[in-house]
Design a protein around this motif. Sequence first.
Motif, PDB file in Angstrom:
ATOM      1  N   LEU A  71     -82.633  99.860  21.239  1.00 11.71           N
ATOM      2  CA  LEU A  71     -81.634  99.869  22.317  1.00 11.71           C
ATOM      3  C   LEU A  71     -82.288 100.051  23.682  1.00 11.71           C
ATOM      4  CD1 LEU A  71     -78.649 101.863  20.791  1.00 11.71           C
ATOM      5  CD2 LEU A  71     -78.928  99.400  21.034  1.00 11.71           C
ATOM      6  N   LYS A  72     -83.384 100.782  23.728  1.00 10.08           N
ATOM      7  CA  LYS A  72     -84.083 100.966  25.002  1.00 10.08           C
ATOM      8  C   LYS A  72     -84.723  99.668  25.492  1.00 10.08           C
ATOM      9  CE  LYS A  72     -85.099 105.924  24.829  1.00 10.08           C
ATOM     10  NZ  LYS A  72     -86.163 106.951  24.768  1.00 10.08           N
ATOM     11  N   GLN A  73     -84.869  98.697  24.586  1.00  9.14           N
ATOM     12  CA  GLN A  73     -85.434  97.398  24.962  1.00  9.14           C
ATOM     13  C   GLN A  73     -84.351  96.360  25.273  1.00  9.14           C
ATOM     14  OE1 GLN A  73     -87.911  96.268  21.662  1.00  9.14           O
ATOM     15  NE2 GLN A  73     -89.364  97.938  21.975  1.00  9.14           N
ATOM     16  N   SER A  74     -83.111  96.792  25.279  1.00  9.61           N
ATOM     17  CA  SER A  74     -81.998  95.855  25.459  1.00  9.61           C
ATOM     18  C   SER A  74     -82.076  95.104  26.779  1.00  9.61           C
ATOM     19  CB  SER A  74     -80.670  96.618  25.415  1.00  9.61           C
ATOM     20  OG  SER A  74     -79.599  95.788  25.820  1.00  9.61           O
ATOM     21  N   PRO A  75     -81.790  93.809  26.759  1.00  7.84           N
ATOM     22  CA  PRO A  75     -81.605  93.091  28.033  1.00  7.84           C
ATOM     23  C   PRO A  75     -80.421  93.696  28.780  1.00  7.84           C
ATOM     24  CG  PRO A  75     -81.822  91.580  26.177  1.00  7.84           C
ATOM     25  CD  PRO A  75     -81.645  92.943  25.588  1.00  7.84           C
ATOM     26  N   LYS A  76     -80.295  93.342  30.039  1.00  8.83           N
ATOM     27  CA  LYS A  76     -79.213  93.922  30.833  1.00  8.83           C
ATOM     28  C   LYS A  76     -77.844  93.398  30.407  1.00  8.83           C
ATOM     29  CE  LYS A  76     -81.623  95.363  34.996  1.00  8.83           C
ATOM     30  NZ  LYS A  76     -81.616  95.372  36.480  1.00  8.83           N
ATOM     31  N   TRP A  77     -76.858  94.277  30.558  1.00 10.53           N
ATOM     32  CA  TRP A  77     -75.468  93.953  30.315  1.00 10.53           C
ATOM     33  C   TRP A  77     -74.791  93.619  31.647  1.00 10.53           C
ATOM     34  CZ3 TRP A  77     -72.310  96.268  25.920  1.00 10.53           C
ATOM     35  CH2 TRP A  77     -73.120  96.564  24.818  1.00 10.53           C
ATOM     36  N   ALA A  78     -73.568  93.131  31.570  1.00 10.94           N
ATOM     37  CA  ALA A  78     -72.703  93.077  32.741  1.00 10.94           C
ATOM     38  C   ALA A  78     -72.049  94.449  32.835  1.00 10.94           C
ATOM     39  CB  ALA A  78     -71.637  92.002  32.591  1.00 10.94           C
ATOM     40  N   THR A  92     -76.030 110.903  15.086  1.00  8.95           N
ATOM     41  CA  THR A  92     -76.251 111.261  13.683  1.00  8.95           C
ATOM     42  C   THR A  92     -77.676 111.769  13.521  1.00  8.95           C
ATOM     43  OG1 THR A  92     -76.862 108.961  13.226  1.00  8.95           O
ATOM     44  CG2 THR A  92     -74.569 109.604  12.802  1.00  8.95           C
ATOM     45  N   ASN A  93     -77.954 112.330  12.346  1.00  8.99           N
ATOM     46  CA  ASN A  93     -79.290 112.882  12.103  1.00  8.99           C
ATOM     47  C   ASN A  93     -79.688 112.669  10.642  1.00  8.99           C
ATOM     48  OD1 ASN A  93     -81.705 114.259  12.559  1.00  8.99           O
ATOM     49  ND2 ASN A  93     -80.800 116.249  12.119  1.00  8.99           N
ATOM     50  N   HIS A  94     -79.687 111.400  10.219  1.00 11.62           N
ATOM     51  CA  HIS A  94     -80.098 111.097   8.845  1.00 11.62           C
ATOM     52  C   HIS A  94     -81.605 111.239   8.668  1.00 11.62           C
ATOM     53  CE1 HIS A  94     -76.102 109.765   7.821  1.00 11.62           C
ATOM     54  NE2 HIS A  94     -76.109 108.862   8.790  1.00 11.62           N
ATOM     55  N   GLY A  95     -82.343 111.061   9.733  1.00  6.55           N
ATOM     56  CA  GLY A  95     -83.788 111.161   9.645  1.00  6.55           C
ATOM     57  C   GLY A  95     -84.434 109.925   9.065  1.00  6.55           C
ATOM     58  N   PHE A  96     -85.629 110.089   8.489  1.00  4.98           N
ATOM     59  CA  PHE A  96     -86.402 108.993   7.902  1.00  4.98           C
ATOM     60  C   PHE A  96     -86.643 107.868   8.905  1.00  4.98           C
ATOM     61  CE2 PHE A  96     -84.025 110.989   4.407  1.00  4.98           C
ATOM     62  CZ  PHE A  96     -85.085 111.462   3.647  1.00  4.98           C
ATOM     63  N   GLY A  97     -86.683 108.230  10.177  1.00  6.68           N
ATOM     64  CA  GLY A  97     -87.008 107.271  11.221  1.00  6.68           C
ATOM     65  C   GLY A  97     -85.877 106.349  11.640  1.00  6.68           C
ATOM     66  N   MET A  98     -84.690 106.512  11.052  1.00 11.10           N
ATOM     67  CA  MET A  98     -83.609 105.561  11.319  1.00 11.10           C
ATOM     68  C   MET A  98     -83.061 105.687  12.736  1.00 11.10           C
ATOM     69  SD  MET A  98     -81.568 105.357   7.665  1.00 11.10           S
ATOM     70  CE  MET A  98     -81.733 107.090   7.221  1.00 11.10           C
ATOM     71  N   GLU A  99     -82.709 106.893  13.142  1.00 15.22           N
ATOM     72  CA  GLU A  99     -82.200 107.066  14.504  1.00 15.22           C
ATOM     73  C   GLU A  99     -83.244 106.660  15.534  1.00 15.22           C
ATOM     74  OE1 GLU A  99     -79.410 109.472  12.092  1.00 15.22           O
ATOM     75  OE2 GLU A  99     -81.587 109.361  12.140  1.00 15.22           O
ATOM     76  N   ALA A 100     -84.504 107.051  15.276  1.00 15.06           N
ATOM     77  CA  ALA A 100     -85.579 106.717  16.219  1.00 15.06           C
ATOM     78  C   ALA A 100     -85.762 105.214  16.352  1.00 15.06           C
ATOM     79  CB  ALA A 100     -86.887 107.373  15.761  1.00 15.06           C
ATOM     80  N   GLU A 101     -85.591 104.497  15.238  1.00 10.40           N
ATOM     81  CA  GLU A 101     -85.749 103.045  15.264  1.00 10.40           C
ATOM     82  C   GLU A 101     -84.638 102.376  16.083  1.00 10.40           C
ATOM     83  OE1 GLU A 101     -87.055  99.136  14.592  1.00 10.40           O
ATOM     84  OE2 GLU A 101     -88.025 101.102  14.698  1.00 10.40           O
ATOM     85  N   VAL A 102     -83.405 102.824  15.894  1.00  9.68           N
ATOM     86  CA  VAL A 102     -82.295 102.243  16.655  1.00  9.68           C
ATOM     87  C   VAL A 102     -82.441 102.574  18.140  1.00  9.68           C
ATOM     88  CG1 VAL A 102     -79.791 102.199  16.969  1.00  9.68           C
ATOM     89  CG2 VAL A 102     -80.758 102.323  14.657  1.00  9.68           C
ATOM     90  N   ILE A 103     -82.838 103.798  18.447  1.00  3.17           N
ATOM     91  CA  ILE A 103     -83.056 104.188  19.844  1.00  3.17           C
ATOM     92  C   ILE A 103     -84.139 103.319  20.480  1.00  3.17           C
ATOM     93  CG2 ILE A 103     -83.983 106.024  21.322  1.00  3.17           C
ATOM     94  CD1 ILE A 103     -82.499 108.022  19.516  1.00  3.17           C
ATOM     95  N   ARG A 104     -85.215 103.095  19.741  1.00  4.27           N
ATOM     96  CA  ARG A 104     -86.319 102.262  20.254  1.00  4.27           C
ATOM     97  C   ARG A 104     -85.821 100.887  20.658  1.00  4.27           C
ATOM     98  NH1 ARG A 104     -89.383  98.193  18.649  1.00  4.27           N
ATOM     99  NH2 ARG A 104     -88.315  98.051  16.620  1.00  4.27           N
ATOM    100  N   ASN A 126     -84.620  92.670  16.053  1.00  9.31           N
ATOM    101  CA  ASN A 126     -85.539  93.680  16.564  1.00  9.31           C
ATOM    102  C   ASN A 126     -85.615  94.967  15.753  1.00  9.31           C
ATOM    103  OD1 ASN A 126     -86.667  92.737  19.378  1.00  9.31           O
ATOM    104  ND2 ASN A 126     -84.516  92.098  19.312  1.00  9.31           N
ATOM    105  N   ILE A 127     -84.559  95.296  15.015  1.00  7.80           N
ATOM    106  CA  ILE A 127     -84.599  96.527  14.218  1.00  7.80           C
ATOM    107  C   ILE A 127     -85.431  96.307  12.959  1.00  7.80           C
ATOM    108  CG2 ILE A 127     -83.207  98.088  12.807  1.00  7.80           C
ATOM    109  CD1 ILE A 127     -81.040  97.914  14.897  1.00  7.80           C
ATOM    110  N   LYS A 128     -86.372  97.183  12.730  1.00  7.79           N
ATOM    111  CA  LYS A 128     -87.227  97.116  11.542  1.00  7.79           C
ATOM    112  C   LYS A 128     -86.464  97.739  10.378  1.00  7.79           C
ATOM    113  CE  LYS A 128     -91.560  97.197  14.150  1.00  7.79           C
ATOM    114  NZ  LYS A 128     -92.835  97.902  14.419  1.00  7.79           N
ATOM    115  N   THR A 129     -85.916  96.887   9.549  1.00  6.10           N
ATOM    116  CA  THR A 129     -85.008  97.349   8.506  1.00  6.10           C
ATOM    117  C   THR A 129     -85.696  98.140   7.396  1.00  6.10           C
ATOM    118  OG1 THR A 129     -85.249  95.266   7.306  1.00  6.10           O
ATOM    119  CG2 THR A 129     -83.488  95.403   8.940  1.00  6.10           C
ATOM    120  N   ASN A 130     -87.001  98.042   7.295  1.00  4.59           N
ATOM    121  CA  ASN A 130     -87.730  98.730   6.239  1.00  4.59           C
ATOM    122  C   ASN A 130     -88.097 100.166   6.622  1.00  4.59           C
ATOM    123  OD1 ASN A 130     -88.607  98.348   3.594  1.00  4.59           O
ATOM    124  ND2 ASN A 130     -90.741  98.139   4.220  1.00  4.59           N
ATOM    125  N   THR A 131     -87.712 100.600   7.802  1.00  2.09           N
ATOM    126  CA  THR A 131     -88.119 101.911   8.298  1.00  2.09           C
ATOM    127  C   THR A 131     -87.789 103.057   7.343  1.00  2.09           C
ATOM    128  OG1 THR A 131     -87.993 101.221  10.606  1.00  2.09           O
ATOM    129  CG2 THR A 131     -87.796 103.579  10.175  1.00  2.09           C
TER     130      THR A 131
END
Length: 258
Positions: free
Chosen positions: A221-228, A207-219, A170-175
Amino acid sequence: MLFLQIKKIFFVGLLSFIVFAATAQQGVTTRYFDSSWQKTSKDAAFYYMDLVKDGGVYNCTAYWMRSKKLKSIGFYADTNFTKPVGLNKGYYENGPIEDSSFYHENGKLKEVWHFYPDGKLFVHASYDLKTDKEKTEAFDQGGKTIGNFIYMREASFRDAAAWREFLAENIKTNTPVKKGADVGTYQVIVRFIVGIDGSVEDVVAETNHGFGMEAEVIRVLKQSPKWAPAIHLGKAVKAYRRQPITFVVEGRGKKGRG
């Protein structure tokens, strides 16, 4: 080309231990925490803790911010405060002991006792290093045994491989390439909460590297299926987790997965 390196999830458990971003200092260092033991400002604190280094051991004494009464006394062997040493105690705000824990030399829990506010035993749990077995006994306030009681269980995904697969798919590695990041290695760390129903909540970048990286990971994780959800003293509770993701930008002009 950009490569995504998914590292092992760091289970920085709210329930099993507390990690402090503090370095060894002479004298007393004071840190402030919210009700979930996350660092916060003094004005917003629910607890505060005094840390004192004594040889190779760190003495950590916590207090209720409101009343200034003793909350806990603990000892740790490492600078990240993830290896408890010996006997640690916690207290209710009105004074009675809430729990008493004793740890093996390697930092693993040996025995723990939890008490009701009236002093009656609630839970006794122990772990045998030789047999790698846990034993838990729990009692209601009338002293009767509670069957099938879970003292503590970490929040968990279906399994580690399934979690890595979810991230990789799910993570867009080219971000960062699309955003103009320079060649290099960037480790993004994102904190989130697994709620009592297993949903992923409050996803925040540390972290705050920018270039869309943190935003991409956050995006993602917000779509994660449920955990136990995590279990503590027989009840589902919220638990903090931290997820590191490493983006590697190796060069320009080559396309990664977008």
